[in-house]
Design a protein around this motif. Structure first.
Motif, mmCIF file in Angstrom:
data_model
loop_
_atom_site.group_PDB
_atom_site.id
_atom_site.type_symbol
_atom_site.label_atom_id
_atom_site.label_comp_id
_atom_site.label_asym_id
_atom_site.label_seq_id
_atom_site.Cartn_x
_atom_site.Cartn_y
_atom_site.Cartn_z
ATOM 1 N N VAL A 150 0.753 -1.038 0.104
ATOM 2 C CA VAL A 150 0.018 -0.032 0.010
ATOM 3 C C VAL A 150 0.841 1.300 0.073
ATOM 4 C CG1 VAL A 150 -1.866 -1.205 0.940
ATOM 5 C CG2 VAL A 150 -0.163 -0.106 2.519
ATOM 6 N N PRO A 151 0.392 2.361 -0.520
ATOM 7 C CA PRO A 151 1.298 3.375 -0.602
ATOM 8 C C PRO A 151 1.550 4.296 0.857
ATOM 9 C CG PRO A 151 -0.743 3.857 -1.752
ATOM 10 C CD PRO A 151 -0.928 2.622 -1.092
ATOM 11 N N PRO A 152 2.889 4.537 0.856
ATOM 12 C CA PRO A 152 3.514 4.741 2.225
ATOM 13 C C PRO A 152 2.674 6.240 2.720
ATOM 14 C CG PRO A 152 5.071 5.486 0.503
ATOM 15 C CD PRO A 152 3.885 4.718 -0.040
ATOM 16 N N LEU A 153 2.646 6.625 3.870
ATOM 17 C CA LEU A 153 2.375 7.757 4.591
ATOM 18 C C LEU A 153 3.149 8.803 4.454
ATOM 19 C CD1 LEU A 153 0.604 6.363 7.629
ATOM 20 C CD2 LEU A 153 -0.392 6.590 5.537
ATOM 21 N N ASP A 154 2.821 10.412 4.341
ATOM 22 C CA ASP A 154 3.527 11.107 4.138
ATOM 23 C C ASP A 154 4.616 11.106 5.491
ATOM 24 O OD1 ASP A 154 2.081 12.034 2.124
ATOM 25 O OD2 ASP A 154 0.895 13.424 3.085
ATOM 26 N N THR A 155 4.338 10.652 6.659
ATOM 27 C CA THR A 155 5.156 10.595 7.659
ATOM 28 C C THR A 155 6.271 9.499 7.647
ATOM 29 O OG1 THR A 155 3.495 9.439 8.901
ATOM 30 C CG2 THR A 155 3.477 11.892 9.220
ATOM 31 N N ASP A 156 6.013 8.503 6.543
ATOM 32 C CA ASP A 156 6.942 7.501 6.520
ATOM 33 C C ASP A 156 8.277 8.043 6.093
ATOM 34 O OD1 ASP A 156 5.365 5.440 7.676
ATOM 35 O OD2 ASP A 156 4.461 5.027 5.409
ATOM 36 N N PRO A 157 9.415 7.103 6.432
ATOM 37 C CA PRO A 157 10.828 7.608 5.943
ATOM 38 C C PRO A 157 10.723 7.872 4.348
ATOM 39 C CG PRO A 157 10.809 5.485 7.440
ATOM 40 C CD PRO A 157 9.659 5.768 7.123
#
Length: 444
Positions: A150-157
C-alpha cells in the motif's frame, strides 16, 4: 520466499530480473512464436524464476509414480538435458497465488483446471500452446501486482517514499509494454484475476520421450489408449503401461479438476464426451452443458483467415474424431461414477505400477475434459504458429495456431467458476479488480 516442488525447495528472487522481462512478451518488439525443445534450459530457467513470486510452481515429476524415468532413450546424451540418468523427466507447471490463497485453508477452495500439451510426441502445437499460455498469464499477473503493498504515509521514511515511486514507475512501464503487445488494461486485469483465483496445472509433454524423439508413441506404446476405461475384458488390466499415462494419473489423484483440455493434432476440431466405443450413438448426461462450453471455446479461438483455416469443427469425439478404448478424455470424465467400465490396472512395464492407484473414489474423475485437435498438420511450419502480438484478439494479423489455442485455454480458465466483478460504484470507476500477490487484508 520459497516455493516447494516435489523434489526440492527453490529460492525465488524477490524482484524480477531483466532476463525475465526479455523472455516474456512484455517488451516493445513483436516476437514470432517458435517450438520449444523438450529441455530448453533458457525456458526452464525462466519458468523457475518468475517475476511474480509464489504464482507458479515447477514440479519435476521424474517418474510418474513408477520405478523409472519416462522410458529409456537409447539415444545419445544431450548436453542441454538436465537429467542425471537415462530417461526423460516430466515437468509440471502449477500456477496459483499462494499469498492471496494461503494453504491450506483458502487454497483448497480454488477451482482447478488441467492443460495437457502432448500425449502423442509428434503432435507439436500443444506443448508450445500451454507454455505460451502460462507466459501470457504470468506477465499480466506480474504487471497487475505492481506496486506491491500500500502507498506509504507522508510521515513514513524517505526511503519508503522513494521505493514506492520506483515501483509505481515500474508498474506503468510494465503496463505500457503490455498495451504495446495488445493487452489493454481491462485484459490485464482479467488475466490477473484468473491467475489469482484459480489453480492451473500444466503438463507440457506427458509423453516426454515421444516428444524428444518426435514420435507418436512412447517406446512403441500408445498413451492414448492406456487409461482404465472401457477396455475389452481380455485387456482390462493392461493399462498404465506408459509413464505418460501414469504421470497424468498421479496428477489427477492429487487434484480435483473441473475442466481440462488435452491437445492433439491430425484434424481440426474441439470435441467432448462421449469418445468410448460403448457409448457410440449416445449422448453423455452433460451433453448440453458440454456443447455450450465447447461452442464458447470454438468462437473465442476463432478462424485464421490469413491461413485459410476455418473455426474448429465441434461435436462429440465419437461423431467427429473416432472412438477410443482406454481414452484419457472419457476416463477423466466418468472414471468416478461409471464404475462398470473401470477396471484396475496391473502393468509390468517400468517395474510395475501400484494397482491401488487405479481404484478411484466418487469425486476424483468427474472432469469436463475437452479434446482439441489443433489441425491436420502435426507439426506446422513455424511461420504458421503466429506471433505474440494481440494474442487475445481473434482478428489479429499475427494470429496462428498458437494464439487461437491460447485464447481457447484462457477462456477455459475463466469459465471454470462464475464470478462477479464490480467496475463502478456511484459512477466512480474502480481502478483495481483482483490484485495478485496480496493478502485479502492488503486489498483496497
Amino acid at each position: 520466499m520459497y516455493r516447494t516442488t516435489r523434489s526440492r525447495t527453490l529460492p525465488i528472487p524477490s524482484t524480477p530480473t531483466q532476463q525475465h522481462h526479455d523472455l516474456v512478451f512484455i517488451k516493445t518488439t513483436q516476437r514470432n512464436i517458435r517450438y520449444y525443445i523438450l529441455y530448453d534450459a533458457r525456458l526452464l530457467h525462466h519458468l523457475m524464476s518468475p517475476a511474480a513470486p509464489t504464482t507458479n510452481t515447477n514440479d519435476d515429476d521424474k517418474n510418474g509414480g513408477s520405478n523409472d524415468d519416462n522410458g529409456d532413450y537409447g539415444d545419445d546424451e544431450s548436453t542441454s538435458s538436465p537429467r542425471s540418468r537415462k530417461g526423460c523427466h516430466n515437468y509440471i507447471l502449477t500456477i496459483e497465488d499462494k499469498l492471496a490463497n494461503p494453504p491450506p485453508s483458502k487454497s483448497k477452495h480454488l477451482p482447478e483446471i488441467f492443460l495437457s500439451g502432448a500425449v502423442h510426441g509428434n503432435e507439436r502445437v500443444g506443448p508450445t500452446t500451454v507454455i505460451e499460455t502460462a507466459l501470457v498469464l504470468l506477465a499480466a499477473a506480474h504487471c497487475e501486482s505492481l506496486p506491491h503493498g500500500v502507498p506509504p504515509l507522508d510521515t513514513d521514511p524517505e526511503e519508503m517514499q522513494e521505493d514506492w515511486k520506483v515501483q509505481v514507475d515500474e508498474a506503468e512501464d510494465c503496463r505500457e509494454k503490455l498495451r504495446d503487445r495488445g493487452v489493454d488494461d481491462g485484459m490485464r486485469q482479467w488475466l490477473a484475476r484468473i491467475v489469482s483465483t484459480r489453480r492451473i496445472v500444466i503438463l507440457p509433454t506427458a509423453n516426454a520421450l515421444g516428444y524428444y524423439r518426435n514420435e507418436r508413441e512412447e517406446s512403441g506404446m500408445d498413451p492414448n489408449n492406456d487409461f482404465p476405461y472401457d477396455k475389452k475384458s481380455k485387456e482390462s488390466g493392461n493399462c498404465m503401461i506408459t509413464v505418460a499415462a501414469r504421470t497424468i494419473n498421479e496428477i489427477f489423484r492429487d487434484h480435483m479438476f473441473q475442466l481440462a483440455i488435452t491437445f492433439h493434432s491430425g484434424s481440426s476440431s474441439v470435441t467432448y464426451e462421449w469418445g468410448a466405443p460403448h457409448y457410440e450413438g449416445q449422448l453423455s448426461p452433460d451433453d448440453e452443458a458440454l456443447k455450450q462450453l465447447v461452442s464458447g471455446y470454438v468462437r473465442y479461438g476463432g478462424a485464421i483467415p490469413q491461413m485459410d483455416i476455418d473455426e474448429y469443427e465441434m461435436g462429440t469425439m465419437n461423431d467427429v474424431v473416432y472412438s477410443v478404448r482406454g481414452g484419457m478424455e472419457d476416463w477423466a470424465y466418468a472414471g468416478s461414477w461409471d464404475k462398470e467400465r473401470v477396471k484396475p490396472c496391473h502393468p509390468e512395464t517400468y517395474g510395475g505400477y501400484d494397482e491401488s492407484k487405479t481404484i478411484y473414489d466418487d469425486a476424483t474423475l468427474r472432469v469436463f475434459n475437452t479434446l482439441v485437435e489443433t489441425g491436420k498438420e502435426k507439426s506446422p511450419s513455424t511461420d504458421r504458429l503466429g506471433t505474440d502480438q494481440d494474442v487475445l484478439n481473434i482478428d489479429s494479423a499475427g494470429s496462428g495456431h498458437i494464439p487461437r489455442n491460447i485464447r481457447l485455454s484462457i477462456l477455459m480458465a475463466d469459465v471454470v467458476q462464475p464470478y462477479v466483478a464490480v467496475r463502478h460504484v456511484n459512477d466512480v470507476q474502480l481502478e483495481d479488480d483482483i490484485v495478485p500477490l496480496r493478502e485479502n487484508t492488503d486489498r483496497l
